[in-house]
Motif scaffolding. Structure first.
Motif, mmCIF file in Angstrom:
data_model
loop_
_atom_site.group_PDB
_atom_site.id
_atom_site.type_symbol
_atom_site.label_atom_id
_atom_site.label_comp_id
_atom_site.label_asym_id
_atom_site.label_seq_id
_atom_site.Cartn_x
_atom_site.Cartn_y
_atom_site.Cartn_z
ATOM 1 N N SER B 42 -2.040 -7.674 10.221
ATOM 2 C CA SER B 42 -0.774 -8.226 9.726
ATOM 3 C C SER B 42 -0.110 -9.126 10.764
ATOM 4 O O SER B 42 0.533 -10.117 10.426
ATOM 5 C CB SER B 42 0.192 -7.104 9.325
ATOM 6 N N GLN B 86 3.095 -8.706 2.624
ATOM 7 C CA GLN B 86 2.811 -7.309 2.311
ATOM 8 C C GLN B 86 4.079 -6.641 1.752
ATOM 9 O O GLN B 86 4.027 -5.899 0.787
ATOM 10 C CB GLN B 86 2.343 -6.571 3.564
ATOM 11 N N ASP B 169 -1.537 -11.078 2.659
ATOM 12 C CA ASP B 169 -1.459 -9.926 3.557
ATOM 13 C C ASP B 169 -1.350 -8.632 2.746
ATOM 14 O O ASP B 169 -0.298 -8.360 2.165
ATOM 15 C CB ASP B 169 -0.241 -10.086 4.482
#
Lengths: 471, 249
Positions: B42, B86, B169
């Motif tokens: 990430s 994310q 992500d």
């Protein structure tokens, strides 16, 4: 006055209001405030004796009252009353025809979009340049219905039977130091009377423009809505960026008779040297409604707490306000709701945004006495902080006596987080655009309360402020 | 035409997270990065997109030859880089329609206005493909959204902004199988010779739907192994330790 000529010629900056023209005032009360200043103003206006006396009494009260620095900002001490010019005018009557407005004023107001707005959606316009109205016009159909929309000088002179009864009654001269100051030197502002049953469908608008440095603008507005009538009044305020302090200290009184409705909308965009110290209050009689919708952008210090005294059964009062305090600015705003009859309802929604070193303060007062029944108040104040240096305080004072009332109070403080900004930047928005969008989102539900033309303007003003706040 | 990352070194504070990473993903291909938690996946996504919390202490990232590290996050976006987050952020009070519109407007030259009619037509078409309700346009960005709605919203934004390169992500996290299908189809529809994808994921499951051209394994801030899609299956079967052992051996 040499200082008068010293102001430089056209001075354009990024914001629409920031330009000024050379001064050429025929009437100038000079610098400082004495009994002579009062006589000068009253003389130029050819006022009745009772008004002159009213002014002199007010000056005495102003001198006797201390600065309210025991509870308000020490910044007030920066105002030097001896260096302010209290009256500047071109010595002509406000014209009804746009073509007759002097060229430099016409150009000023045209750049601010006034005639265009009048054509598009307004029922009447008053444009005040420094101390006096340069232009005022109300649609003929409204005049026929008996609607009066004039400046304060004309109102007191031509219609004393209507305006004298309420003038200085909603806000007594001695209410506070600045209401006393305004009562001493007031000039300009709107006087509106709407006869019983008349519903003015389009807004009336006043535009207040400060064009001179070291100047104090003290307009006085009185709106009376007779039984069952309705009006929406909007005011816009701007001033160019001057090096020195400018003072704007208005008094606005509203009277809504039985079943009447008044909406009073303010969008102010003062430059960062203006002290904006305004007293606004309305009295709502039985089943009447008064709404203050207030947007405070700019100024060095704004102190403004619009109030509604709900005097008749089932009267309603509302204050909806947005304040944006940028670097070096302090927005000290709030609301006063005085319940004075059964089943009265008040609502306060305040949203403030503090940017950089900007500071926002909310002061609210809600008063419900013991002998009343069935009163309701709702107060919400939300603050948005942009970067850690900004400051916000909330001072709600809710006095409820007796147990037959319903009140609720909510407050929140939120922050535009760096991650939120990053999310928006990743979609291609610049930092300023991202902040602007966040701020607009924060005030979005309140902006919908403004008429469309004003909400567009508001959004533009917020964009400009945010653009300027990012390095 | 590609995004090229060479010898990238990134710290958070004094802590090295990415330690000399090399990776190239060209237009027209889908590359997947797999790796255990804490491998720096990430962080890599955020560094590519320009998050300021991460300090790049060495190496280069270029996009079609242009130095990305010299650009602010918003410039990178306007140059054609997209990241699906994310954890997409909420923007209270700002509607989805206004947000996407502002993002498209930011890509136009100054003074040019986005055509509102054409914009809504396109927005509705893309929403239909992602099986999103029309009411969605008036809701505040990600506010009160379920995990699945947030991820669909990311794909919608990608479809509207039409990036040259997209970094996804952990797009599969928090998705049930139906939502995973819709989101994957959204990505697959956008696969083209003109667009490169970097799909970051912890699980092989996503790669059943978005079939990658190349799979990279990331561990300890580096790419430790690359291969074709069969590598993902092997990882699923044998675990990350297997790659580590292999690499060490």
């Amino acid at each position: 006055m040499s200082a008068a000529e010293a102001t430089s010629a056209i001075d354009i900056d990024r914001s629409v209001g920031d330009f000024s023209y050379p001064e050429s005032h025929e009437f100038d009360a000079g610098v400082g405030l004495t009994d002579k200043t009062i006589d000068y103003i009253s003389g130029v206006k050819k006022e009745a004796e009772w008004i002159r006396e009213f002014r002199h009494r007010a000056l005495k009260i102003f001198r006797d009252k201390p600065m309210p620095t025991h509870w308000a900002s020490d910044d007030l001490k920066e105002i030097d009353f001896d260096k302010i010019r209290y009256y500047l005018a071109h010595g002509q009557q406000p014209t009804r025809s746009w073509d007759d407005v002097p060229d430099d004023m016409k150009e000023t107001f045209e750049r601010l979009g006034i005639p265009e707005q009048e054509r598009k959606f307004l029922a009447g316009v008053e444009a005040q340049f420094d101390s006096e109205a340069a232009y005022s016009n109300v649609k003929e159909s409204l005049q026929k219905e008996g609607v009066i929309f004039v400046n304060s000088t004309e109102g007191l002179r031509e219609h004393p039977e209507i305006f004298r009864k309420w003038f200085g009654k909603v806000i007594p001269t001695s209410d506070n130091k600045f209401s006393a100051l305004n009562s001493a030197v007031f000039s300009g502002g709107s006087f509106i009377y709407v006869p019983p049953g008349v519903k003015v469908s389009h807004p009336l608008q006043a535009y207040f423009r400060i064009n001179a440095e070291n100047f104090g603008q003290f307009e006085r507005t009185l709106i009376i809505c007779d039984e069952g009538s309705e009006v929406m009044y909007m005011e816009g305020c701007t001033a160019p960026k001057f090096e020195t302090t400018t003072l704007h200290s208005a008094v606005v009184e509203l009277v809504a008779m039985k079943d009447a409705k008044i909406q009073y909308i303010t969008v102010q965009n003062w430059s960062a040297n203006v002290f904006n110290l305004v007293t606004k209050r309305g009295v709502a009689h039985e089943n009447a409604e008064i709404r203050w919708i207030d947007c405070n952008i700019g100024s060095r210090l704004t102190m403004k707490y619009p109030g509604v005294v709900m005097k008749g059964r089932k009267a309603r009062g509302e204050v909806i306000s947005i304040a944006l305090a940028n670097d070096g600015q302090h927005q000290d705003t709030g609301a006063k709701m005085i319940h004075a009859a059964d089943e009265t309802t008040s609502n306060v929604v305040s949203k403030s945004i503090s940017v950089g070193k900007g500071r926002s303060t909310y002061r609210g007062q809600v008063h419900i006495p013991k002998h009343l029944k069935g009163c309701k108040n709702n107060t919400e104040c939300d603050a948005l902080l942009i970067n850690t240096k900004s400051k916000t305080d909330t001072y709600p004072a809710i006095t409820v006596r007796g147990n037959q009332h319903a009140t609720q109070h909510e407050a929140s403080v939120s922050q535009v987080s760096e991650d939120q900004i990053f999310y928006m930047k990743q979609r291609g928005l610049s930092e300023a655009e991202a902040m602007s969008l966040s701020v607009n989102g924060f005030v979005n539900d309140l902006v919908r309360e403004f008429p469309m033309e004003y909400s567009v303007e508001l959004k533009r003003l917020i964009d400009l402020e945010m653009e300027g706040s990012v390095g | 035409m590609s995004i090229e990352i060479s010898d990238l070194k990134v710290n958070i504070g004094d802590q090295p997270i990415i330690k000399g990473l090399n990776l190239t993903f060209p237009k027209g291909e889908v590359h997947a990065i797999m790796g255990p938690n804490g491998s720096g996946k990430s962080t890599l996504a955020k560094v590519i997109s320009g998050h300021e919390d991460y300090e790049v202490i060495g190496g280069k990232i270029t996009m079609d030859g242009v130095d990305l590290l010299e650009m602010e996050a918003d410039e990178r976006s306007r140059e054609g880089l997209f990241m699906a987050f994310q954890y997409p952020h909420e923007i209270p009070g700002v509607t989805n329609a206004n947000f996407i519109r502002a993002a498209l407007q930011a890509r136009l030259p100054k003074g040019e206005e986005l055509d509102a009619v054409a914009y809504y037509k396109q927005l509705y078409a893309e929403m239909d493909k992602l099986e999103m309700d029309r009411k969605f346009t008036g809701r505040a960005v990600n506010e009160g959204f379920s995990g699945g709605e947030k991820k669909r919203n990311e794909i919608l934004q990608m479809a509207m902004l039409k990036p040259s390169y997209a970094v996804l992500d952990e797009t599969d996290s928090g998705l049930d199988i139906d939502a995973l299908k819709v989101v994957s189809e959204g990505v697959n529809r956008m696969r083209s010779p003109e667009r490169g994808f970097l799909v970051i994921t912890h699980y092989q499951r996503l790669l059943d739907y978005i079939v990658p051209d190349v799979v990279h394994v990331m561990k300890g801030g580096k790419i430790i192994r690359s291969g074709d899609k069969s590598l993902a299956l092997e990882l699923e079967e044998r675990g990350y330790d297997w790659v580590l052992d292999e690499t060490a051996a």
